[in-house]
Design a protein around this motif. Structure first.
Motif, PDB file in Angstrom:
ATOM      1  N   PRO A   1     -23.288  31.007  45.436  1.00 37.87           N
ATOM      2  CA  PRO A   1     -22.085  30.428  46.053  1.00 37.87           C
ATOM      3  C   PRO A   1     -20.857  30.757  45.217  1.00 37.87           C
ATOM      4  O   PRO A   1     -20.916  30.749  43.978  1.00 37.87           O
ATOM      5  CB  PRO A   1     -22.359  28.920  46.042  1.00 37.87           C
ATOM      6  CG  PRO A   1     -23.810  28.779  45.851  1.00 37.87           C
ATOM      7  CD  PRO A   1     -24.292  29.985  45.122  1.00 37.87           C
ATOM      8  N   THR A   2     -19.757  31.053  45.898  1.00 35.03           N
ATOM      9  CA  THR A   2     -18.525  31.414  45.180  1.00 35.03           C
ATOM     10  C   THR A   2     -18.079  30.299  44.239  1.00 35.03           C
ATOM     11  O   THR A   2     -17.595  30.568  43.139  1.00 35.03           O
ATOM     12  CB  THR A   2     -17.413  31.697  46.191  1.00 35.03           C
ATOM     13  OG1 THR A   2     -17.842  32.772  47.002  1.00 35.03           O
ATOM     14  CG2 THR A   2     -16.127  32.077  45.501  1.00 35.03           C
ATOM     15  N   SER A   3     -18.262  29.048  44.677  1.00 31.80           N
ATOM     16  CA  SER A   3     -17.786  27.951  43.833  1.00 31.80           C
ATOM     17  C   SER A   3     -18.481  27.987  42.474  1.00 31.80           C
ATOM     18  O   SER A   3     -17.865  27.716  41.446  1.00 31.80           O
ATOM     19  CB  SER A   3     -18.018  26.616  44.526  1.00 31.80           C
ATOM     20  OG  SER A   3     -19.354  26.528  44.960  1.00 31.80           O
ATOM     21  N   GLU A   4     -19.783  28.362  42.483  1.00 33.31           N
ATOM     22  CA  GLU A   4     -20.489  28.438  41.199  1.00 33.31           C
ATOM     23  C   GLU A   4     -19.972  29.593  40.351  1.00 33.31           C
ATOM     24  O   GLU A   4     -19.783  29.455  39.144  1.00 33.31           O
ATOM     25  CB  GLU A   4     -21.993  28.635  41.425  1.00 33.31           C
ATOM     26  CG  GLU A   4     -22.730  27.344  41.671  1.00 33.31           C
ATOM     27  CD  GLU A   4     -24.216  27.577  41.819  1.00 33.31           C
ATOM     28  OE1 GLU A   4     -24.724  28.580  41.252  1.00 33.31           O
ATOM     29  OE2 GLU A   4     -24.862  26.780  42.508  1.00 33.31           O
ATOM     30  N   VAL A   5     -19.733  30.736  41.004  1.00 30.44           N
ATOM     31  CA  VAL A   5     -19.207  31.900  40.276  1.00 30.44           C
ATOM     32  C   VAL A   5     -17.894  31.533  39.607  1.00 30.44           C
ATOM     33  O   VAL A   5     -17.684  31.775  38.416  1.00 30.44           O
ATOM     34  CB  VAL A   5     -19.013  33.098  41.236  1.00 30.44           C
ATOM     35  CG1 VAL A   5     -18.347  34.252  40.520  1.00 30.44           C
ATOM     36  CG2 VAL A   5     -20.332  33.535  41.833  1.00 30.44           C
ATOM     37  N   VAL A   6     -17.018  30.904  40.393  1.00 31.50           N
ATOM     38  CA  VAL A   6     -15.700  30.540  39.869  1.00 31.50           C
ATOM     39  C   VAL A   6     -15.833  29.475  38.785  1.00 31.50           C
ATOM     40  O   VAL A   6     -15.181  29.533  37.753  1.00 31.50           O
ATOM     41  CB  VAL A   6     -14.792  30.064  41.024  1.00 31.50           C
ATOM     42  CG1 VAL A   6     -13.513  29.479  40.480  1.00 31.50           C
ATOM     43  CG2 VAL A   6     -14.490  31.212  41.954  1.00 31.50           C
ATOM     44  N   ARG A   7     -16.738  28.516  38.996  1.00 28.43           N
ATOM     45  CA  ARG A   7     -16.910  27.447  38.027  1.00 28.43           C
ATOM     46  C   ARG A   7     -17.375  28.004  36.679  1.00 28.43           C
ATOM     47  O   ARG A   7     -16.962  27.528  35.615  1.00 28.43           O
ATOM     48  CB  ARG A   7     -17.946  26.450  38.550  1.00 28.43           C
ATOM     49  CG  ARG A   7     -18.113  25.226  37.679  1.00 28.43           C
ATOM     50  CD  ARG A   7     -19.393  24.505  38.031  1.00 28.43           C
ATOM     51  NE  ARG A   7     -20.549  25.367  37.832  1.00 28.43           N
ATOM     52  CZ  ARG A   7     -21.755  25.107  38.315  1.00 28.43           C
ATOM     53  NH1 ARG A   7     -21.967  24.034  39.032  1.00 28.43           N
ATOM     54  NH2 ARG A   7     -22.770  25.933  38.079  1.00 28.43           N
ATOM     55  N   ASP A   8     -18.234  29.024  36.728  1.00 28.51           N
ATOM     56  CA  ASP A   8     -18.688  29.621  35.470  1.00 28.51           C
ATOM     57  C   ASP A   8     -17.609  30.485  34.817  1.00 28.51           C
ATOM     58  O   ASP A   8     -17.536  30.588  33.595  1.00 28.51           O
ATOM     59  CB  ASP A   8     -19.936  30.487  35.709  1.00 28.51           C
ATOM     60  CG  ASP A   8     -21.156  29.620  35.913  1.00 28.51           C
ATOM     61  OD1 ASP A   8     -21.042  28.402  35.664  1.00 28.51           O
ATOM     62  OD2 ASP A   8     -22.200  30.148  36.325  1.00 28.51           O
ATOM     63  N   ALA A   9     -16.784  31.126  35.655  1.00 32.81           N
ATOM     64  CA  ALA A   9     -15.824  32.089  35.105  1.00 32.81           C
ATOM     65  C   ALA A   9     -14.542  31.424  34.625  1.00 32.81           C
ATOM     66  O   ALA A   9     -13.973  31.842  33.617  1.00 32.81           O
ATOM     67  CB  ALA A   9     -15.495  33.145  36.159  1.00 32.81           C
ATOM     68  N   ALA A  10     -14.096  30.394  35.326  1.00 34.22           N
ATOM     69  CA  ALA A  10     -12.789  29.816  35.006  1.00 34.22           C
ATOM     70  C   ALA A  10     -12.676  29.317  33.564  1.00 34.22           C
ATOM     71  O   ALA A  10     -11.680  29.615  32.902  1.00 34.22           O
ATOM     72  CB  ALA A  10     -12.454  28.704  36.003  1.00 34.22           C
ATOM     73  N   PRO A  11     -13.683  28.579  33.038  1.00 35.02           N
ATOM     74  CA  PRO A  11     -13.524  28.103  31.659  1.00 35.02           C
ATOM     75  C   PRO A  11     -13.384  29.235  30.647  1.00 35.02           C
ATOM     76  O   PRO A  11     -12.662  29.097  29.663  1.00 35.02           O
ATOM     77  CB  PRO A  11     -14.810  27.315  31.403  1.00 35.02           C
ATOM     78  CG  PRO A  11     -15.351  26.985  32.722  1.00 35.02           C
ATOM     79  CD  PRO A  11     -14.940  28.089  33.633  1.00 35.02           C
ATOM     80  N   VAL A  12     -14.057  30.349  30.897  1.00 37.55           N
ATOM     81  CA  VAL A  12     -13.982  31.477  29.965  1.00 37.55           C
ATOM     82  C   VAL A  12     -12.539  31.947  29.823  1.00 37.55           C
ATOM     83  O   VAL A  12     -11.998  32.072  28.725  1.00 37.55           O
ATOM     84  CB  VAL A  12     -14.870  32.649  30.460  1.00 37.55           C
ATOM     85  CG1 VAL A  12     -14.807  33.798  29.490  1.00 37.55           C
ATOM     86  CG2 VAL A  12     -16.288  32.198  30.672  1.00 37.55           C
TER      87      VAL A  12
END
Lengths: 393, 580
Positions: free
Chosen positions: A95-106
């Motif tokens: 799911p895109t939300s998971e991809v974004v959730r993992d990437a945003a903090p980085v």
């Protein structure tokens, strides 16, 4: 106007912009020449479902709502967004939300740390430049300010890698000075390659597999994604299992920190340049104010006048740039992340474009907009608190 | 009125022009005085001038075409060029490796071969090879890497481009291929501006043996073009939108500013990325002919608007009383000319009979001439609706010797717009092809324009809001000047200064962002001589062959720095604090 009223008003002003951004991302996704249904069903598109008599392509289109009129699709998109369903990524099969959730903090960690490095540099140089107006130092630092914003960030990143991350045979300078081997700063990744960091992606933290809880029970499971913070909360149980060299929280933190130095410095340079200019201009303006003259007339020492009386007031307008620099840093992250092998939003966005993964692209655009608007909102509110005159507008 | 009658007008005009020129010269001198006070600004100007010169004369300065093709697919002589990656300032670029297949030579019954350069692409896209003049043999190696005596290969005493291979070697069937390593008279690699004997590749070569220096030189053309194009387009779009927003204010302003808010909410580079992705399906940029002509027609409506209103809405008394034969004539003509456009079928029908481009150009020219002729009558037509002396006036208008009669700004704009549009027009489908080959470079340019205009719009809006309150604008309004005139004659000329600074800084910024997009892989095609692309090509050899990254990046930094310093210097010049 009361502070609370001011804050509420600012938040209300954000709503039309947010709606505009969703319209915008939706429009972009409409124009992108990829058919998400065709990508999702892949080779099986031509197969006919025996029950409904439709091809897989048609079924996928139906599922994604692509048969609906555009307005209806947009409504669906908004409803799904509100429910937390940001669509499915075709490249990552998640799911895109998971991809974004993992990437945003980085990206966010990198950008914030970059500003943490840029602010002291920019402000100090700006103050010194204003104090020694029109002297040699001033000319040099004004040149630096322009040079900092002129450097291509991807090139700067690689040059810093060359200087700090390689041995003297290639061009590094560290080894003879610090006695290190092959450079003094790591140039790839968020962590030592030997280390499996205990976060969401690691199987170690999957309690069902390893039986180990990486973080205390009150902490978000799998950590926040901000490794500088997470490092301090990793449980001893988990620490014992990741790598013999990283057996304590501080060692884990140090590893994260060391890996952040080069990427963040690269990102921060441009912000430092513009900060320097603004700080200089702002301080010069304040120095002509009456209260500075009064302070001088009282016989205060020059350093006290500058630090206590002038700088405090000169720093207020600098706050406004904070919001913009976060946006700039996130934009710059697109370029630095791929060089330093950080899997943040920049890398995700580039992958999404190359693979025409429209839902991830929409997600990344939206999340950067949210981050940017939020940081501006916070800055606005801070500004309102620090300088009450703003609230009177 | 005849030519002689206008002599006073002309003298007055000439006097005003001279006065303007003197004022401009004075302003320039004063500006330069302020500008040269800053050493950095002067350095910036020199940097910009130098990089522009380099890009103009790239053909003369560079040693080779940047798109040189290094693949040799012919197998007659089987010359397999081995690209040599050379470090900066090394003399490696003077040596060639050339593989000669002896088997092939035997088959062709020949024992001599030429010293050839790699296959190159000429300007007309044909392939060619240079014949090299060999100065010295370095080594001869067989295919297993064993050294062979140099004596077994020798140069033709009369022709230094011709190798002879000794019979002994030709008859030895165990040797199937030899590799010749030789130095050659490197005229092609010699920079005319370098002292004799310094035939080095000063920036080194890449893994395909291409001279990096030449690539960087040609790259300056790409970058400067992108910088200027994008900055100009963004300025134009931003100025139009921003001045509309600032001048009219109210709801228009509100809507435009909210739109710019949306643009500011997403970091520029990510926005540009998304937009490049959205542009991927487009391979040429064309608009229907009708759409292109529409603005011209709309501009024409302006002079006739009162007449049109009086015809369309004959309710009000005073407009009704002003309906004159001349106004009717004007509206009638306008309607006749507008009709083909309104009814697309007729428009198409017109062009079906005259399908060729020449015909269309000719026809359009006539239409535009008629429009322009009418335009020149506009003032008197709208002010004094009388048919009396109409023919005299019309004739006077056509007096080509009298420039002040018909060379109004509007006519000039319409003429130029028409000429540009029709030079873009294509033979097919009645459309105007604005960009024929809408390649990836164009896509990033459009994306950068798209993301850049809000900044200018805000800037110019602020300026307009500021200037709008000044007394001279009030005065112009009070004498009833139309808003277009106030905008272009009174407000914009007083608001351009910050725009110039922003424009200069934006060229630098655009070069940076464009090279960034190229670096990601969205801009220039692989192998192109574009600085961002060169850096990203060099990445796979980084950090060992650091020069492949260092020099293109330095070029970007140099150019951007130049424009930024220039802009900074200009800021000092246009700063009101310095106006004395």
């Amino acid at each position: 106007m009361k502070t609370s009223e001011f804050i509420v008003r600012r938040i209300i002003l954000l709503i039309p912009v947010m709606i505009g951004v969703t319209v915008f991302t939706f429009a972009i996704a409409q124009i992108i020449p990829a058919d998400p249904a065709a990508i999702l069903c892949g080779e099986r598109c031509g197969l006919v479902d025996p029950v409904t008599g439709k091809t897989m392509l048609e079924l996928q289109r139906e599922r994604l709502g692509l048969d609906e009129p555009v307005v209806e699709q947009f409504r669906l998109y908004l409803v799904n967004l509100a429910e937390g369903d940001w669509g499915d990524s075709t490249t990552y099969n998640r799911p895109t939300s998971e991809v974004v959730r993992d990437a945003a903090p980085v990206t966010l960690e990198m950008a914030l740390f970059a500003l943490l490095m840029a602010y002291p540099i920019g402000i100090t140089l700006g103050i010194l430049s204003a104090v020694w107006q029109d002297q040699v130092f001033d000319h040099i630092s004004r040149f630096l300010a322009i040079a900092f914003v002129s450097l291509p960030i991807f090139w700067l990143a690689m040059m810093l890698q060359l200087i700090f991350g390689t041995g003297p045979d290639v061009g590094g300078i560290c080894d003879p000075i610090f006695g290190t081997e092959g450079g003094c700063l790591p140039i790839y990744g968020r962590h030592d390659t030997a280390l499996t960091y205990p976060d969401r992606t690691s199987s170690l933290c999957d309690t069902a597999i390893s039986g180990i809880a990486c973080y205390p029970s009150w902490y978000p499971s799998g950590g926040t994604g901000f490794h500088l913070v997470d490092s301090w909360f990793v449980t001893d149980e988990a620490l014992a299992n990741i790598h013999p060299d990283y057996s304590s929280n501080s060692k884990l933190f140090n590893d994260t920190l060391v890996h952040l130095v080069l990427p963040s410095f690269t990102l921060g340079i441009a912000s430092a340049g513009s900060l320097l200019r603004y700080m200089r201009a702002s301080l010069l303006e304040v120095m002509n104010e009456d209260y500075v003259r009064t302070a001088r007339a009282k016989g205060l020492s020059e350093s006290r006048v500058i630090i206590v009386h002038a700088c405090r007031n000169a720093l207020v307008p600098i706050l406004t740039i904070l919001g913009f620099s976060i946006g700039g840093a996130i934009g710059g992250a697109v370029l630095t992340e791929s060089i330093f092998a950080f899997y943040g939003m920049g890398n995700v966005a580039v992958d999404a474009i190359i693979n025409l993964d429209y839902s991830v692209l929409m997600g990344v655009t939206l999340i950067t907009a949210i981050i940017f608007l939020m940081s501006n909102l916070i800055v606005d509110i801070l500004y309102g608190v620090v300088d009450p005159r703003v609230r009177l507008e | 009125m005849s030519w002689e009658d206008g002599s006073e007008d002309r003298a007055e005009s000439r006097r005003r022009i001279l006065e303007r020129a003197a004022q401009a010269r004075y302003d320039l001198q004063r500006g330069w005085k302020i500008y040269r006070r800053s050493l950095l600004a002067v350095a910036g100007l020199l940097m910009v001038i130098s990089i522009s010169t380099v890009s103009i004369f790239a053909d003369d300065i560079a040693v080779e075409h940047p798109g040189r093709n290094l693949q040799d697919t012919r197998d007659v002589w089987h010359i397999d060029y081995e690209p040599r990656k050379a470090a900066p300032f090394s003399e490696e670029c003077d040596t060639r490796n050339q593989k000669v297949s002896l088997t092939n030579l035997r088959r062709w019954d020949a024992n001599a071969t030429n010293a050839l350069s790699p296959v190159k692409i000429a300007e007309d896209n044909s392939f060619y090879e240079d014949i090299l003049v060999v100065t010295e043999f370095k080594e001869v190696v067989d295919r297993n890497g064993n050294s062979i005596s140099i004596d077994l290969v020798y140069l033709d005493p009369t022709n230094n481009s011709y190798f002879w291979i000794a019979d002994e070697l030709m008859e030895n069937n165990s040797v199937t291929q030899i590799k010749l390593i030789y130095k050659f008279e490197n005229e092609e690699m010699h920079h005319w501006w370098m002292p004799e004997g310094y035939d080095v590749c000063i920036f080194g070569t890449n893994d395909e043996g291409q001279d990096l220096f030449s690539k960087i030189l040609y790259g300056s053309r790409v970058s400067l073009t992108i910088g200027f194009t994008v900055a100009t387009l963004t300025v134009i779009i931003g100025t139009i939108i921003g001045s509309i927003s600032g001048y009219f204010g109210g709801r228009v302003d509100e809507v435009i500013m909210r739109i710019t808010d949306i643009f500011f909410a997403v970091p520029g580079l990510i926005l540009a990325l998304a937009f490049v992705a959205a542009l991927q399906a487009i391979d040429n940029l064309a608009i229907p002919l009708a759409l292109a002509i529409l603005p011209l027609i709309l501009m024409l409506i302006v002079p006739f608007r009162s007449a049109i209103i009086s015809v369309l809405m004959p309710g009000s008394e005073d407009t009704l009383s002003r309906i004159e034969p001349a106004a009717l004539l004007a509206v009638g003509l306008g309607a006749v000319l507008l009709l083909p456009l309104g009814l697309y079928g007729i428009w198409e029908g017109l062009f079906e009979t005259s399908d060729t481009r020449t015909w269309r150009l000719f026809f359009s020219f006539i239409v535009i001439s008629v429009f322009a002729g009418l335009l020149t009558l506009d003032n008197r037509m709208t002010k004094n609706f009388s048919i009396e002396g109409f023919s005299e006036r019309a004739l006077n208008t056509l007096n080509w010797k009298n420039p002040y009669r018909y060379l109004t700004l509007r006519t000039a704009i319409i003429f130029f717009a028409a000429i540009i549009l029709f030079s873009w027009s294509d033979d097919t489908d009645n459309q105007i092809v604005i960009i024929d080959n809408f390649d990836r470079l164009w896509k990033i340019q459009i994306a950068l324009v798209f993301t850049g205009w809000p900044g200018y719009a805000r800037l110019i809006r602020g300026q307009v809001l500021y200037v709008k309150e000044m007394t001279f604008v009030e005065a112009a309004k009070s004498v009833g000047a139309p808003s277009g005139r106030i905008m272009f004659r009174h407000i914009l000329p007083n608001a351009w200064a910050p725009l110039l600074v922003a424009f200069t800084l934006d060229i630098g910024g655009t070069i940076l962002s464009a090279s960034g997009l190229s670096f990601i892989g969205l801009g220039a095609e692989p192998g192109a001589a574009e600085w961002g692309k060169l850096v990203s090509d060099g990445r796979s050899h980084f950090p060992q062959d650091y020069w492949l990254v260092l020099f293109p990046g330095l070029a970007i930094a140099y150019t951007t720095l130049g424009f930024n310093l220039l802009g900074d210097g200009l800021r000092d010049v246009v700063d009101p604090k310095n106006r004395r």
